[in-house]
Design a protein around this motif. Structure first.
Motif, PDB file in Angstrom:
ATOM      1  N   SER A 210       0.844  -1.203   0.000  1.00  0.00           N
ATOM      2  CA  SER A 210       0.000   0.000   0.000  1.00  0.00           C
ATOM      3  C   SER A 210       0.874   1.246   0.000  1.00  0.00           C
TER       4      SER A 210
ATOM      5  N   ILE B 294      -1.662  -7.067   4.742  1.00  0.00           N
ATOM      6  CA  ILE B 294      -2.183  -6.223   3.678  1.00  0.00           C
ATOM      7  C   ILE B 294      -1.580  -6.738   2.378  1.00  0.00           C
TER       8      ILE B 294
ATOM      9  N   ILE C  11      -4.528  -0.376   0.119  1.00  0.00           N
ATOM     10  CA  ILE C  11      -5.648  -0.129   1.022  1.00  0.00           C
ATOM     11  C   ILE C  11      -6.343   1.196   0.708  1.00  0.00           C
TER      12      ILE C  11
ATOM     13  N   THR D 196      -7.592  -7.206  -0.632  1.00  0.00           N
ATOM     14  CA  THR D 196      -6.762  -6.162  -0.020  1.00  0.00           C
ATOM     15  C   THR D 196      -6.157  -6.568   1.309  1.00  0.00           C
ATOM     16  N   SER D 197      -6.796  -7.439   2.053  1.00  0.00           N
ATOM     17  CA  SER D 197      -6.248  -7.861   3.342  1.00  0.00           C
ATOM     18  C   SER D 197      -6.611  -9.310   3.601  1.00  0.00           C
TER      19      SER D 197
END
Length: 329
Positions: A32, A111, A115, A248-249
């Motif tokens: 990110s 992550i 993000i 994303t995570s």
């Protein structure tokens, strides 16, 4: 205020969580690059609610977190502590600056993508929907799901009916607002945290009659969390699916589970961020990382499962890994 000026909070302490915090920070910085907010690592301090000092004392870990741009902020436990460590995520919210959007993540999270591309609406808080029907467990003769959950909303003066998912049948756990507390977010950590602490402390001290016989350890945070989110105008559908707990995570929880069931992208992300020698020197002290990542046991766990056809229950995955001798916490 730009989208990426929100703050991220995780909790770390001596032992396993300090290594998880390093992985979280490394993954955030790697995947990110647009994130411009603060990464705050809240650390509980020794006090009456701890028999051993939980604070970070490893200078190499502290320096590595700093190198990754994390801010270590101590906090004092006044309500929970050693007897209910999940309460750290509730009490740690007070270290965040007020009236600034925030996201809390459990430290055992990676992550894996930008993000800043997640379309958060911080005015409508939400939390992780990656959960099973772990609570409540109605007894044969006791109240069912509806009466148990309704008693909680009544206790705090909240509207119960508007929290329900009418697409789900009466008595089925998904009909009721229920989250995993692996992540949650909102517009003001002080408002969110004060209410979270109030609700959790009230339930810890004085259960509604309908909850007698229901276990709140370790579920207290996940019982109080939907009440907080509902009271602040949030809900289950305020964040489009596929971002957090998705592209994303990843809330992996334990390294054998990560290798068994998570995406190829997540496995590659883990092995990429653990490769630099300056981090490897620290991370290999943690036996699960050493065995799963550096000694290649994770690849052997992964080979036990078809990731496109996993057992429906996590317990079945755990049993298979244990039977093969690869389980480690």
């Amino acid at each position: 205020m730009s989208l990426c000026s929100f703050n991220i909070l995780i909790v770390a302490q001596a032992g396993r969580l300090q290594y998880e915090a390093l992985l979280f920070a490394a993954s955030l910085r790697q995947y990110s690059p647009k994130f411009q907010g603060r990464l705050i690592v809240a650390v509980p301090q020794i006090g009456p609610l701890w028999t051993e000092d939980p604070s970070l004392k490893d200078d190499e870990v502290i320096q590595a977190l700093s190198r990754l741009g994390a801010e270590i902020v101590p906090f004092e436990n006044k309500v929970f502590g050693e007897r209910y460590k999940h309460g750290n995520k509730i009490e740690a919210l007070k270290v965040l600056p007020p009236e600034a959007p925030f996201i809390f993540f459990d430290s055992d999270t990676l992550i894996t993508n930008e993000i800043c591309d997640v379309p958060f609406d911080f005015t409508r808080p939400s939390a992780s929907l990656r959960r099973e029907g772990t609570w409540p467990k109605p007894t044969l003769y006791g109240p069912g799901h509806t009466k148990i959950w309704q008693s909680l909303y009544t206790r705090f003066g909240l509207d119960f009916e508007s929290s329900l998912d009418p697409k789900q049948p009466e008595g089925y756990w998904k009909r009721y607002l229920y989250f995993n507390a692996g992540f949650f977010y909102g517009s003001c950590p002080r408002t969110f945290g004060t209410r979270f602490l109030q609700y959790a402390e009230t339930l810890k001290r004085d259960l509604p009659r309908e909850l007698i016989g229901q276990s709140l350890n370790p579920w207290l945070d996940q019982v109080a969390l939907p009440l907080v989110i509902h009271s602040l105008g949030g809900g289950r559908d305020t964040l489009p699916a596929g971002y957090l707990d998705g592209h994303t995570s990843c809330h992996y929880r334990l390294f054998p589970l990560l290798y068994a069931r998570e995406s190829d992208r997540t496995v590659k992300a883990l092995e990429h961020i653990t490769a630099p020698n300056w981090l490897k020197r620290i991370l290999k002290r943690h036996d699960p990382i050493k065995r799963m990542v550096y000694q290649g046991k994770g690849a052997k766990v992964r080979a036990l499962f078809d990731q496109n056809n996993l057992p429906k229950r996590e317990n079945a995955i755990r049993k298979r890994i244990k039977a093969e001798g690869y389980w480690i916490r």
